[in-house]
Write a protein that holds these residues in place. Structure first.
Motif, mmCIF file in Angstrom:
data_model
loop_
_atom_site.group_PDB
_atom_site.id
_atom_site.type_symbol
_atom_site.label_atom_id
_atom_site.label_comp_id
_atom_site.label_asym_id
_atom_site.label_seq_id
_atom_site.Cartn_x
_atom_site.Cartn_y
_atom_site.Cartn_z
ATOM 1 N N VAL A 273 33.440 54.422 34.396
ATOM 2 C CA VAL A 273 35.316 54.195 35.536
ATOM 3 C C VAL A 273 35.502 54.398 36.287
ATOM 4 C CG1 VAL A 273 37.993 56.122 35.404
ATOM 5 C CG2 VAL A 273 36.150 55.865 33.642
ATOM 6 N N GLY A 274 34.497 54.649 37.278
ATOM 7 C CA GLY A 274 34.831 54.863 38.304
ATOM 8 C C GLY A 274 34.375 53.032 39.264
ATOM 9 N N GLY A 275 33.470 52.720 37.977
ATOM 10 C CA GLY A 275 33.132 51.404 38.130
ATOM 11 C C GLY A 275 33.930 50.183 37.898
ATOM 12 N N ALA A 276 34.764 50.589 36.560
ATOM 13 C CA ALA A 276 36.257 49.371 36.738
ATOM 14 C C ALA A 276 37.007 49.827 38.029
ATOM 15 C CB ALA A 276 36.662 50.436 35.757
ATOM 16 N N PHE A 277 37.203 51.043 38.706
ATOM 17 C CA PHE A 277 38.362 51.051 39.711
ATOM 18 C C PHE A 277 37.599 50.397 40.575
ATOM 19 C CE2 PHE A 277 39.719 55.347 37.809
ATOM 20 C CZ PHE A 277 41.458 55.159 38.778
ATOM 21 N N VAL A 278 36.253 50.217 41.495
ATOM 22 C CA VAL A 278 35.735 49.751 41.827
ATOM 23 C C VAL A 278 35.934 48.011 41.733
ATOM 24 C CG1 VAL A 278 33.706 49.004 43.064
ATOM 25 C CG2 VAL A 278 33.847 51.429 42.300
ATOM 26 N N ALA A 279 35.639 47.904 40.726
ATOM 27 C CA ALA A 279 35.538 46.356 40.199
ATOM 28 C C ALA A 279 37.189 46.112 40.559
ATOM 29 C CB ALA A 279 35.017 45.850 39.114
ATOM 30 N N TYR A 280 38.264 46.312 39.758
ATOM 31 C CA TYR A 280 39.372 45.570 39.574
ATOM 32 C C TYR A 280 40.854 46.724 40.293
ATOM 33 C CZ TYR A 280 36.680 44.293 35.582
ATOM 34 O OH TYR A 280 35.978 43.938 34.789
ATOM 35 N N GLY A 281 40.431 47.323 41.137
ATOM 36 C CA GLY A 281 41.472 48.438 41.918
ATOM 37 C C GLY A 281 41.430 47.715 43.265
ATOM 38 N N ASP A 282 41.806 48.313 43.935
ATOM 39 C CA ASP A 282 42.169 47.545 45.856
ATOM 40 C C ASP A 282 41.512 48.796 47.012
ATOM 41 O OD1 ASP A 282 43.045 46.042 47.651
ATOM 42 O OD2 ASP A 282 45.335 47.726 47.931
ATOM 43 N N MET A 283 39.668 47.872 46.561
ATOM 44 C CA MET A 283 39.191 48.577 47.887
ATOM 45 C C MET A 283 37.966 47.628 47.729
ATOM 46 S SD MET A 283 37.159 51.239 45.008
ATOM 47 C CE MET A 283 38.412 51.780 44.372
ATOM 48 N N GLY A 284 37.201 47.699 49.305
ATOM 49 C CA GLY A 284 36.560 46.689 49.318
ATOM 50 C C GLY A 284 36.412 46.291 51.153
ATOM 51 N N TYR A 285 35.381 46.600 51.920
ATOM 52 C CA TYR A 285 35.877 45.482 52.669
ATOM 53 C C TYR A 285 34.788 44.938 53.046
ATOM 54 C CZ TYR A 285 38.936 49.178 53.423
ATOM 55 O OH TYR A 285 39.918 50.678 53.326
ATOM 56 N N ARG A 286 35.019 43.891 53.495
ATOM 57 C CA ARG A 286 34.224 42.021 53.827
ATOM 58 C C ARG A 286 34.036 42.354 55.650
ATOM 59 N NH1 ARG A 286 35.781 38.989 50.902
ATOM 60 N NH2 ARG A 286 33.890 39.249 48.886
ATOM 61 N N LEU A 287 32.649 42.160 55.848
ATOM 62 C CA LEU A 287 32.464 41.565 57.666
ATOM 63 C C LEU A 287 33.213 39.932 57.414
ATOM 64 C CD1 LEU A 287 29.513 43.361 58.460
ATOM 65 C CD2 LEU A 287 31.690 43.728 59.162
#
Length: 381
Positions: free
Chosen positions: A220-234
């Motif tokens: 479930v956490g992996g699904a949140f990471v893949a499809y949720g509004d989270m993540g950052y990039r340089l």
């Protein structure tokens, strides 16, 4: 002074060492927390509960060294991370420390009186001392993945704009419950090795539930990471040997970016694979009544789940949700080149000593806690 290792290499080493210390804490003090969380449920008589307590009694204090080492490493190697997290998450850390304080008090005072109600209250205090830190640690990791609500001004002063209740979001609660599940499984694995009789049977029943929950919540956490509004990039040019100034590196919010590393470095997939494989092995061990396999599986689960977080976020350590430009990474938040080198020398000297001493203690204390021993030895808890 000429330093034989590049700044980039030292930063990578200290990023990896931070992960090693966190995993070391989860592998050692993690089963202490899991065992404490299981205490009121796997022990129904006073003797059974004393058996549970004495499985961790000889080693729990030494296991907390990894917690202290982790905090020390953040302070010395990643001062920006220390300043932001230890001030911004102050109330959460106070909650954790308050719960952890219940452990030594509970261990020392529980058996001072023969009164059943007295002992039961301390047993539940020990439960709180195991469950609450496990939950809050996971919630904290969830918030790191989401991004913390802080910003740095032009003088690099930190301003935290969050609240304690604001830390408990749906995703962070999933991460918190995942942490509880994997540490309860680890505690069940430890009891499978160290206890006997009906205590082991009950621990393995709870361990089965914890293993299934760990698998489901990790997915479930992996699904949140893949499809949720989270993540950052340089974005733009990044100099891994550049000065430690977060404002010199540009960061943008990029949903789904936490999965990018797995495409660039496929070998990193071993971490989530271990995160799923570990609980499965533990379930096989429980079914086959093989305590060593249960503990090995729970240990692999800890390694895989924690490594998944670190590898997914690299090079980020603590992104900012309200000002991505203030995000802290391995390239912009470390101590000086010379400081990292000197500390690495200290680690090369003292970490082997800690490992050797820890291994010796576990060798000396190896073996099951037996009911007869509890009845005959007045020095046990």
């Amino acid at each position: 002074m000429s330093i034989p290792l590049d700044y980039e290499i030292l930063r990578l080493i200290w990023w990896a060492l931070l992960g090693v210390l966190l995993i070391g804490f989860a592998l050692t003090d993690g089963f202490d927390l899991g065992t404490a969380a299981l205490l009121p449920f796997v022990g129904r008589t006073d003797e059974e509960r004393r058996m549970v307590i004495n499985t961790v009694g000889p080693t729990w204090e030494g296991n907390q060294v990894w917690f202290i080492l982790g905090g020390g490493a953040i302070f010395a190697a990643w001062p920006f991370v220390y300043a932001v997290s230890f001030s911004g998450f102050y109330l959460a850390m106070f909650l954790v420390l308050s719960a952890l304080i219940l452990r030594p008090v509970g261990f020392k005072y529980r058996s001072k009186r023969p009164d059943a109600a007295w002992r039961s209250r301390w047993d539940w205090a020990l439960f709180v001392g195991g469950f609450v830190p496990a939950l809050v640690f996971g919630v904290a990791v969830g918030n790191v993945l989401l991004g913390a609500p802080f910003r740095l001004d032009s003088d690099l002063r930190s301003f935290y704009e969050g609240t304690l209740l604001g830390l408990f979001t749906p995703f962070s609660l999933v991460a918190g419950l995942l942490s509880v599940g994997m540490l309860v499984l680890h505690g069940a694995g430890w009891l499978s090795l160290k206890a006997e009789g009906v205590v082991v049977e009950r621990a393995q029943r709870f361990g089965t539930v914890a293993a299934i929950l760990a698998i489901v919540l990790f997915a479930v956490g992996g699904a949140f990471v893949a499809y949720g509004d989270m993540g950052y990039r340089l974005v733009g040019a990044v100099d891994p040997n550049g000065p430690s100034n977060p404002h010199l590196i540009q960061t943008v919010k990029a949903p789904g970016a936490w999965l990018s590393n797995y495409g660039t470095y496929p070998w990193m997939l071993i971490a989530p694979v271990l995160g799923f494989l570990g609980p499965v092995l533990a379930l096989v061990g429980i079914r086959g009544r093989k305590g060593a396999l249960v503990f090995a599986g729970s240990s692999l689960a800890n390694v895989g789940i924690i490594a998944t977080v670190g590898l997914s976020m690299f090079p980020f350590i603590l992104p900012s949700a309200i000002d991505p430009a203030s995000s802290l990474t391995a390239w912009n938040a470390s101590s000086s080149h010379l400081t990292l080198f000197i500390m690495l020398g200290c680690v090369l000297v003292f970490l082997p000593i800690v490992l050797a001493y820890t291994a010796w203690v576990y060798k000396v204390m190896f073996g099951r806690v037996r009911g007869e021993e509890l009845r005959l030895n007045p020095d046990l808890y």
